[in-house]
Enzyme design. Structure first.
Site, PDB file in Angstrom:
ATOM      1  N   LYS A  43       0.877  -1.183   0.000  1.00  0.00           N
ATOM      2  CA  LYS A  43       0.000   0.000   0.000  1.00  0.00           C
ATOM      3  C   LYS A  43       0.910   1.227   0.000  1.00  0.00           C
ATOM      4  O   LYS A  43       1.486   1.586   1.012  1.00  0.00           O
ATOM      5  CB  LYS A  43      -0.892   0.010   1.263  1.00  0.00           C
ATOM      6  CG  LYS A  43      -2.033   1.000   1.154  1.00  0.00           C
ATOM      7  CD  LYS A  43      -2.548   1.515   2.475  1.00  0.00           C
ATOM      8  CE  LYS A  43      -1.826   2.728   2.981  1.00  0.00           C
ATOM      9  NZ  LYS A  43      -1.795   3.915   2.108  1.00  0.00           N
TER      10      LYS A  43
ATOM     11  N   GLU B 154       9.001   1.656  11.824  1.00  0.00           N
ATOM     12  CA  GLU B 154      10.072   2.659  11.858  1.00  0.00           C
ATOM     13  C   GLU B 154       9.441   4.042  11.770  1.00  0.00           C
ATOM     14  O   GLU B 154       8.673   4.310  10.843  1.00  0.00           O
ATOM     15  CB  GLU B 154      11.059   2.416  10.715  1.00  0.00           C
ATOM     16  CG  GLU B 154      11.770   1.061  10.811  1.00  0.00           C
ATOM     17  CD  GLU B 154      12.477   0.862  12.142  1.00  0.00           C
ATOM     18  OE1 GLU B 154      13.168   1.787  12.603  1.00  0.00           O
ATOM     19  OE2 GLU B 154      12.321  -0.223  12.743  1.00  0.00           O
TER      20      GLU B 154
ATOM     21  N   CYS C 294      13.678  11.511   7.975  1.00  0.00           N
ATOM     22  CA  CYS C 294      13.573  11.146   9.382  1.00  0.00           C
ATOM     23  C   CYS C 294      14.908  11.407  10.068  1.00  0.00           C
ATOM     24  O   CYS C 294      14.965  11.642  11.269  1.00  0.00           O
ATOM     25  CB  CYS C 294      13.185   9.685   9.512  1.00  0.00           C
ATOM     26  SG  CYS C 294      14.252   8.629   8.547  1.00  0.00           S
TER      27      CYS C 294
ATOM     28  N   GLU D  63       8.906  16.734  16.027  1.00  0.00           N
ATOM     29  CA  GLU D  63       9.380  16.555  14.650  1.00  0.00           C
ATOM     30  C   GLU D  63       8.617  17.519  13.732  1.00  0.00           C
ATOM     31  O   GLU D  63       7.393  17.475  13.666  1.00  0.00           O
ATOM     32  CB  GLU D  63       9.158  15.115  14.178  1.00  0.00           C
ATOM     33  CG  GLU D  63       9.765  14.883  12.802  1.00  0.00           C
ATOM     34  CD  GLU D  63       9.552  13.473  12.249  1.00  0.00           C
ATOM     35  OE1 GLU D  63       8.405  12.990  12.293  1.00  0.00           O
ATOM     36  OE2 GLU D  63      10.536  12.879  11.773  1.00  0.00           O
TER      37      GLU D  63
HETATM   38  P1  NAD Z   1       2.574   8.820   7.677  1.00  0.00           P
HETATM   39  O1  NAD Z   1       2.625   8.160   9.003  1.00  0.00           O
HETATM   40  O2  NAD Z   1       1.621   9.908   7.481  1.00  0.00           O
HETATM   41  O3  NAD Z   1       2.278   7.734   6.547  1.00  0.00           O
HETATM   42  C1  NAD Z   1       3.075   6.585   6.377  1.00  0.00           C
HETATM   43  C2  NAD Z   1       2.291   5.549   5.614  1.00  0.00           C
HETATM   44  O4  NAD Z   1       1.217   5.104   6.441  1.00  0.00           O
HETATM   45  C3  NAD Z   1       1.660   6.061   4.328  1.00  0.00           C
HETATM   46  O5  NAD Z   1       1.763   5.067   3.341  1.00  0.00           O
HETATM   47  C4  NAD Z   1       0.211   6.264   4.728  1.00  0.00           C
HETATM   48  O6  NAD Z   1      -0.663   6.148   3.638  1.00  0.00           O
HETATM   49  C5  NAD Z   1       0.015   5.124   5.688  1.00  0.00           C
HETATM   50  N1  NAD Z   1      -1.126   5.203   6.611  1.00  0.00           N
HETATM   51  C6  NAD Z   1      -1.716   6.313   7.115  1.00  0.00           C
HETATM   52  N2  NAD Z   1      -2.736   5.943   7.932  1.00  0.00           N
HETATM   53  C7  NAD Z   1      -2.761   4.583   7.969  1.00  0.00           C
HETATM   54  C8  NAD Z   1      -3.555   3.607   8.629  1.00  0.00           C
HETATM   55  N3  NAD Z   1      -4.553   3.954   9.429  1.00  0.00           N
HETATM   56  N4  NAD Z   1      -3.299   2.295   8.423  1.00  0.00           N
HETATM   57  C9  NAD Z   1      -2.279   1.939   7.627  1.00  0.00           C
HETATM   58  N5  NAD Z   1      -1.496   2.807   6.961  1.00  0.00           N
HETATM   59  C10 NAD Z   1      -1.736   4.117   7.130  1.00  0.00           C
HETATM   60  O7  NAD Z   1       4.078   9.292   7.358  1.00  0.00           O
HETATM   61  P2  NAD Z   1       4.596  10.072   6.090  1.00  0.00           P
HETATM   62  O8  NAD Z   1       4.147  11.482   6.162  1.00  0.00           O
HETATM   63  O9  NAD Z   1       4.323   9.300   4.847  1.00  0.00           O
HETATM   64  O10 NAD Z   1       6.171  10.003   6.315  1.00  0.00           O
HETATM   65  C11 NAD Z   1       6.869  10.898   7.130  1.00  0.00           C
HETATM   66  C12 NAD Z   1       7.199  10.248   8.454  1.00  0.00           C
HETATM   67  O11 NAD Z   1       7.952   9.063   8.230  1.00  0.00           O
HETATM   68  C13 NAD Z   1       8.096  11.123   9.319  1.00  0.00           C
HETATM   69  O12 NAD Z   1       7.660  11.055  10.647  1.00  0.00           O
HETATM   70  C14 NAD Z   1       9.472  10.475   9.172  1.00  0.00           C
HETATM   71  O13 NAD Z   1      10.340  10.732  10.245  1.00  0.00           O
HETATM   72  C15 NAD Z   1       9.100   9.038   9.058  1.00  0.00           C
HETATM   73  N6  NAD Z   1      10.158   8.248   8.431  1.00  0.00           N
HETATM   74  C16 NAD Z   1      10.863   7.374   9.201  1.00  0.00           C
HETATM   75  C17 NAD Z   1      11.887   6.637   8.653  1.00  0.00           C
HETATM   76  C18 NAD Z   1      12.680   5.659   9.484  1.00  0.00           C
HETATM   77  O14 NAD Z   1      13.395   4.834   8.915  1.00  0.00           O
HETATM   78  N7  NAD Z   1      12.591   5.723  10.791  1.00  0.00           N
HETATM   79  C19 NAD Z   1      12.192   6.777   7.299  1.00  0.00           C
HETATM   80  C20 NAD Z   1      11.434   7.680   6.536  1.00  0.00           C
HETATM   81  C21 NAD Z   1      10.413   8.401   7.108  1.00  0.00           C
END
Ligand code: NAD
Length: 515
Positions: free
Chosen positions: A205, A286, A320, A416
């Site tokens: 997804k 993560e 991140c 963040e």
């Molecule tokens: P997000 O949490 O908004 O979304 C992440 C994913 O989750 C997306 O694919 C989204 O569609 C999905 N999602 C949202 N609601 C959901 C639900 N109820 N059930 C299942 N899936 C759902 O994050 P984002 O804005 O896409 O990414 C940015 C965040 O990711 C930042 O906090 C960043 O620090 C983090 N990040 C962490 C790492 C790491 O390795 N630790 C790497 C990259 C990004």
């Protein structure tokens, strides 16, 4: 026999032929924009009435593509298909699975400029960042393919006379992959191919802001020979399709990368045992970071300035691992701050149509609004040194922003922001600097700039982050060289691109035979 793993080289865009190649791909992509992409369930492409519209965040009016949007019925079909396919895929030879990744990597390498151009359009990445993102995706495939061949041998355990013992790894089942948009290629690829190569079947997804590049990658997997039902592509809303998949009793493994808010909620949901569920779900979760660059008084100031600017503003702070806090020893605070401000004022911001644009847009309107709101908070909490302005008329552009003289507990020192904003705080001494750096609910990355060996040793022991760097920036982990994942509320510390990662997708099995 595969050659030893080496990471994919980055492209030097100061070389004219490289620049021309990407320019020509960008032109070609422009002619292709606005296409339609289907779901993939059990090897069948499925079109839906409702679509996700993917836009170029640097030029809002430009539509990158329309992507089919799944509902719960599609999700159920995908789970059934993936479950069915698992019954044969799980018993395939590890080398055959690894070879699919090697072939997919070769296809991407051949089409590297095309994928880079697409990422520039869909995520607004500067050229070098887009190039590195594609390279990292290739690295994940090359690295995990080799790791799988090793893991397939199992691990050494003891046998004794009359008893032969083995310790082997077996696949888990159906996996759901939920990646973020910020490494729209690399993380999406890594978290998709790791479960695949370990013998699980996958429902991907993608992030709703960047589904087109994910759709293109799924086609590459098909071309590389992945069988029907083994990979299923299911763009859709988190609340509808995401929750449905996470709750489903047939899902064995969930690999999520994203925000703390969504990640912790998902972690809790996945822990529930639902009707007809006969196993506990494995979760790799993560999440975010509040990463710090510590500058000591015994430091090379040129390196410090470079580390802070690169860490804070690479991909507009939307990593991140972004260094959103600079904690500087009071002896060198004024000098470091002044030089970082000067360097930051030289950064160019705009649509990333040429390689000399340093910073592109932020991803969407919600991100723009959230970051601008944090900038207002920062104005009340600290001293605005540069930036602070945004313009969302054509794309979502925010100037690189520096705040000085922050209290450790200030919101912009703790939360963040995920945008081009860095907060400076002054430390009395090195111990104080480490204390400030550790004062965060996150523990993802950190950098320490010092020439003192004892301080390096102390920080190695006491700076509590998953990825710690000395005398360089705190971003840019490379697969196989800097296994990546954080402590505390940054996640489950799965260490993507590292030697322990694949085993998290498998079940270890002890087989003991008497003779
Ligand atoms: P997000 O949490 O908004 O979304 C992440 C994913 O989750 C997306 O694919 C989204 O569609 C999905 N999602 C949202 N609601 C959901 C639900 N109820 N059930 C299942 N899936 C759902 O994050 P984002 O804005 O896409 O990414 C940015 C965040 O990711 C930042 O906090 C960043 O620090 C983090 N990040 C962490 C790492 C790491 O390795 N630790 C790497 C990259 C990004």
């Amino acid at each position: 026999m595969l050659t030893p793993y080496k990471h994919e080289p980055f492209t030097d865009f100061s070389i004219e032929s490289n620049r021309k190649r990407l320019e020509s791909e960008l032109e070609k992509i422009e002619r292709k924009l606005g296409g339609t992409y289907d779901l993939l369930i059990d090897g069948e492409k499925v079109l839906t009435e409702e679509k996700i519209t993917s836009i170029n965040p640097g030029k809002k009016e430009e539509i990158v593509g329309y992507v089919a949007k799944a509902n719960q019925e599609h999700a159920e079909k995908a789970v059934q298909a993936a479950n069915q396919a698992f019954q044969t895929w799980r018993y395939t030879n590890a080398i055959d699975r690894a070879n699919i990744l090697i072939r997919a990597a070769a296809i991407i390498r051949r089409r590297k400029s095309e994928f880079t151009a697409l990422l520039i359009k869909e995520a607004g990445k500067p050229w070098n960042e887009a190039d590195a993102d594609i390279a990292e995706g290739i690295d994940f495939m090359e690295y995990y393919a080799r790791q799988m061949i090793e893991l397939d041998k199992g691990k050494e355990i003891n046998s004794r006379p009359g008893e032969y013992n083995r310790y082997l790894y077996t696949p888990s089942g159906v996996a759901v992959t939920i990646p973020p948009w910020n490494f729209a290629f690399a993380i999406m690829v890594g978290t998709t191919v790791a479960p695949l190569v370990t013998g699980n079947t996958v429902i991907l997804k993608p992030a709703s802001a960047t589904p087109v590049i994910a759709a293109e990658f799924v086609d590459v997997l098909l071309e590389a020979g992945i069988p029907d039902g083994v990979i299923n592509f299911l763009p859709g809303s988190g609340s509808e399709v995401g929750d449905y998949l996470v709750d489903h009793p047939k899902i064995a493994l969930i690999t999520f990368t994203g925000s703390r808010e969504v990640g912790t909620r998902l972690y809790e949901r996945a822990a529930a045992v639902n009707e007809n569920q006969f196993h506990l779900k494995r979760t790799i979760v993560e999440m975010g970071g509040k990463d710090t660059v510590v500058v000591d008084n015994e430091a090379d100031i040129d390196i410090a300035v470079d580390a802070i600017v690169t860490s804070a503003f690479g991909f507009s702070g939307q990593k991140c691992s972004a260094g959103s806090r600079a904690v500087v020893h009071e002896d060198v605070y004024d000098e470091v701050l002044e030089r970082v401000v000067k360097r930051t004022k030289e950064l160019t911001v705009g649509e990333t149509t040429t390689p000399d644009v340093n910073m592109g847009p932020v991803i969407d309107q919600a991100a723009f609004n959230k970051i601008m709101n944090y900038i207002e908070i920062g104005k009340a909490e600290g001293k605005l040194m540069t930036g602070g302005e945004g313009d969302d008329s054509k794309g979502y552009f925010i100037q690189p922003t520096i705040f000085a003289n922050l209290d450790v507990e200030a919101r912009i020192m703790q939360e963040e922001i995920f945008g081009p904003v860095v907060a400076f705080a002054k430390a009395k001494d090195f111990d104080h600097a480490l204390e400030i750096a550790n004062n965060s609910e996150y523990g993802l990355t950190g950098a320490v700039i010092t020439n003192n060996r004892e301080k390096i040793n102390k920080a190695s022991r006491e700076f509590h982050v998953g990825n710690l760097y000395f005398n360089r920036n705190c971003t840019g982990a490379i697969v196989g060289y800097h296994p990546f994942g954080g402590f505390k509320m940054s996640g489950t510390d799965s260490k993507a691109g590292g030697p322990d990662y694949l085993a998290l997708h498998m079940l270890a099995k002890t087989i003991s035979e008497s003779y």
